[in-house]
Design an enzyme around this catalytic site. Structure first.
Site, PDB file in Angstrom:
ATOM      1  N   LYS A 153       0.745  -1.154  -0.106  1.00  0.00           N
ATOM      2  CA  LYS A 153       0.011  -0.087   0.072  1.00  0.00           C
ATOM      3  C   LYS A 153       0.912   1.309   0.039  1.00  0.00           C
ATOM      4  O   LYS A 153       0.520   2.357  -0.544  1.00  0.00           O
ATOM      5  CB  LYS A 153      -0.796   0.167   1.203  1.00  0.00           C
ATOM      6  CG  LYS A 153      -1.769  -1.118   1.359  1.00  0.00           C
ATOM      7  CD  LYS A 153      -3.265  -1.103   0.579  1.00  0.00           C
ATOM      8  CE  LYS A 153      -4.162  -2.149   0.760  1.00  0.00           C
ATOM      9  NZ  LYS A 153      -3.664  -3.668   0.874  1.00  0.00           N
TER      10      LYS A 153
HETATM   11  C1  LIG Z   1      -4.051  -4.808   0.051  1.00  0.00           C
HETATM   12  C2  LIG Z   1      -3.148  -5.882  -0.050  1.00  0.00           C
HETATM   13  C3  LIG Z   1      -3.137  -7.051  -1.072  1.00  0.00           C
HETATM   14  C4  LIG Z   1      -4.534  -7.080  -2.031  1.00  0.00           C
HETATM   15  O1  LIG Z   1      -4.183  -5.779  -3.009  1.00  0.00           O
HETATM   16  P1  LIG Z   1      -5.594  -5.320  -3.739  1.00  0.00           P
HETATM   17  O2  LIG Z   1      -4.871  -4.273  -4.970  1.00  0.00           O
HETATM   18  O3  LIG Z   1      -6.426  -4.971  -2.911  1.00  0.00           O
HETATM   19  O4  LIG Z   1      -5.924  -6.581  -4.671  1.00  0.00           O
HETATM   20  C5  LIG Z   1      -2.343  -7.922  -1.172  1.00  0.00           C
HETATM   21  N1  LIG Z   1      -1.424  -8.142  -0.214  1.00  0.00           N
HETATM   22  C6  LIG Z   1      -1.215  -7.202   0.820  1.00  0.00           C
HETATM   23  C7  LIG Z   1      -0.103  -7.486   1.713  1.00  0.00           C
HETATM   24  C8  LIG Z   1      -2.044  -6.179   0.795  1.00  0.00           C
HETATM   25  O5  LIG Z   1      -1.709  -5.142   1.825  1.00  0.00           O
END
Ligand SMILES: *Cc1c(COP(=O)(O)O)cnc(C)c1O
Length: 496
Positions: free
Chosen positions: A112
């Protein structure tokens, strides 16, 4: 005329990139999509010599056409700096025949950060461009991870304040500690007596409260959101796929224009959609492999053409993928419906009213770029152990879901030769207990910080700053409130 954005539910809505970023979500509930996906206008040989920041500019300028070169470069340089613990920003690590694209070197050690470290700067620049005079107040409800990443992104960004609400008894001790120790005079963290849904509803009510909006305006403030469907979060995620491809080429791992596969552990469908956009910009990606955990709505959708959220919600060891409504999928649905907003709106209406929808055969035929599958909890743990035993490389639970699905893909399709990039979305230090338990159940007796030190030892990697910091960090936020006190708390923080 620059690239315009319209709503996936109404093509008549037209916005510039900066307006779409400021607004986040269209008034009709739709997501903003570019009227066309621009092509890359730099050659692979040029890309091969670019830094992460230069690659970011080459990709993002194609989408954010109403930002000047100076504005965009300024945003990029403020985002991708020493907050990341590696100069490469997103390094590639080769292990057991695949390339792991490590997207967890930012301030909260999960992917993120790749988008949330630049979004605040894009938002502030967009506000200035559109002559917004007010300070921007970001309101977020979090079940743990997004809150910290947003806090870290917005901390000390001039012209912004960020207020995060979390369920007081609904996040892990490490997650809570990460949030309540957040520095920055413009950051506010509040525990509520209630669950995540109540925090989320409370935030939504404030967004829709016209009286509060008028009061805020008078005091020089307006709300905005750092939600994952903001186009300002999607575009920065395209960058690392282009960067990874160019690095593979520069290092002689692939030939010019050689096709690669990409595996993405998926929840809200944002990360894999960014890979799809990269492919549509001209990047030679073969299959987009969509990996789910036991909440396998997307696997079922790719197999049957029916999206159905009516099912039991599973709590797994990859909690950031515990999602039954993948919001960003709407952008793909809109596209395979032939950019038909009315058709998409009908399907989304069915999702709201019945919890499911079915796409036509025509639409289904356009999903051939994707392969979907899922990993069970047991498979995920086995992947972590097997990779560690074989190579010494330790991956987190989310990344392990992706590897499990990649193994199934190879068995199903016999496509074992195509070079493959696996999006590695979190540091194993973020999910230490699940990771260490997968390697050996004897670790379960240890405390959280003992596990951290043990992981550092067996994996031969330094403990990341994000973890080191919270061992001794001072608690700076101790506000706790009832759900119905949320607006009063916001006003107090803002001095209203
Ligand atoms: C948010 C997240 C995901 C999923 O990503 P999306 O873009 O929501 O599909 C996968 N792994 C981690 C560690 C995340 O924080």
């Amino acid at each position: 005329m620059g690239l315009m954005y319209s709503s996936t539910r109404n093509s008549d809505v037209k916005m510039t990139a900066s307006q779409a970023i400021l607004k986040g979500l269209a008034d009709d509930g739709g997501l903003f999509v570019p009227d066309s996906i621009p092509a890359l206008d730099v050659s692979l040989d040029e890309l091969a010599n670019m830094s992460y920041q230069e690659t970011a500019y080459a990709v993002m300028k194609q989408f954010l056409t109403d930002f000047t070169e100076e504005e965009l470069k300024n945003c990029i340089n403020k985002a991708y700096d020493s907050k990341f613990d590696t100069e490469e920003i997103a390094p590639l690590v080769q292990a057991d025949g695949a390339y792991y694209l490590e997207l967890f070197h930012g301030s909260t050690i999960a992917f993120k950060d790749m988008a949330l470290s630049i979004l605040p700067h894009l938002l502030i620049t967009a506000a200035r461009k559109n002559e917004v005079k007010n300070d921007i107040v970001i309101l977020t409800a979090t079940s743990g991870d997004t809150g910290k990443a947003a806090l870290a992104g917005f901390a000390d960004v001039e012209g912004t304040k960020i207020i995060v609400f979390y369920p007081k008894n609904g996040v892990s001790p490490i997650q809570e500690k990460q949030m309540v120790t957040q520095k920055g005079d413009n950051t506010f963290v509040v525990g509520i007596h209630g669950n995540f849904d109540q925090a989320q509803t409370g935030v939504k009510m404030m967004f829709n409260d016209t009286e509060l909006k008028a009061e805020m305006d008078k005091a020089g403030y307006q709300f905005s959101s750092a939600n994952s469907i903001n186009i300002g979060r999607l575009v920065p995620q395209i960058v690392y796929y282009v960067y990874a491809y160019a690095k593979l080429y520069a290092n002689g791992e692939i030939a010019k224009d050689e096709s690669i596969n990409v595996v993405v552990p998926t929840g809200n469908f944002g990360n894999i959609l960014a890979a799809f956009y990269a492919k549509n910009m001209g990047l030679p990606i073969g299959k987009l492999i969509c990996a789910s955990n036991e909440n396998k709505v997307l696997f079922d959708f790719f197999s049957t053409g029916t999206y159905d959220r009516n099912r039991e919600f599973m709590l797994t060891s990859s909690p950031s993928m515990d999602i039954l409504i993948s919001s960003n999928l709407e952008r793909l649905i809109y596209r395979i419906a032939g950019n038909d907003a009315a058709k998409n709106a009908d399907l989304m209406k069915a999702l709201t009213s019945c919890g499911k929808y079915e796409i036509s055969e025509d639409m289904k035929a356009q999903l051939s770029d994707f392969y979907g599958n899922y990993s069970s909890e047991q498979e995920t743990a086995e992947v972590i152990k097997n990779l560690y035993d074989k190579t010494g490389y330790v991956i987190d639970t989310h990344t392990a879901v992706a590897v499990g699905v990649y193994n199934k893909y190879k068995a199903d399709t016999k496509d074992t030769d195509t070079k493959t990039v696996i999006a590695s979305t979190a540091s194993p230090f973020k999910f230490t207990r699940s990771v260490m338990n997968a390697i050996d159940t004897k670790y379960d007796a240890m405390s959280d910080f003992e596990l951290v030190d043990e992981l550092s030892k067996i994996g031969n990697v330094d403990v990341p700053n994000a973890i080191e910091e919270i061992r001794s960090a001072k608690v700076l936020h101790d506000t706790v409130c009832e759900v119905d006190e949320m607006p009063a708390v916001v006003k107090k923080f803002l001095g209203m």
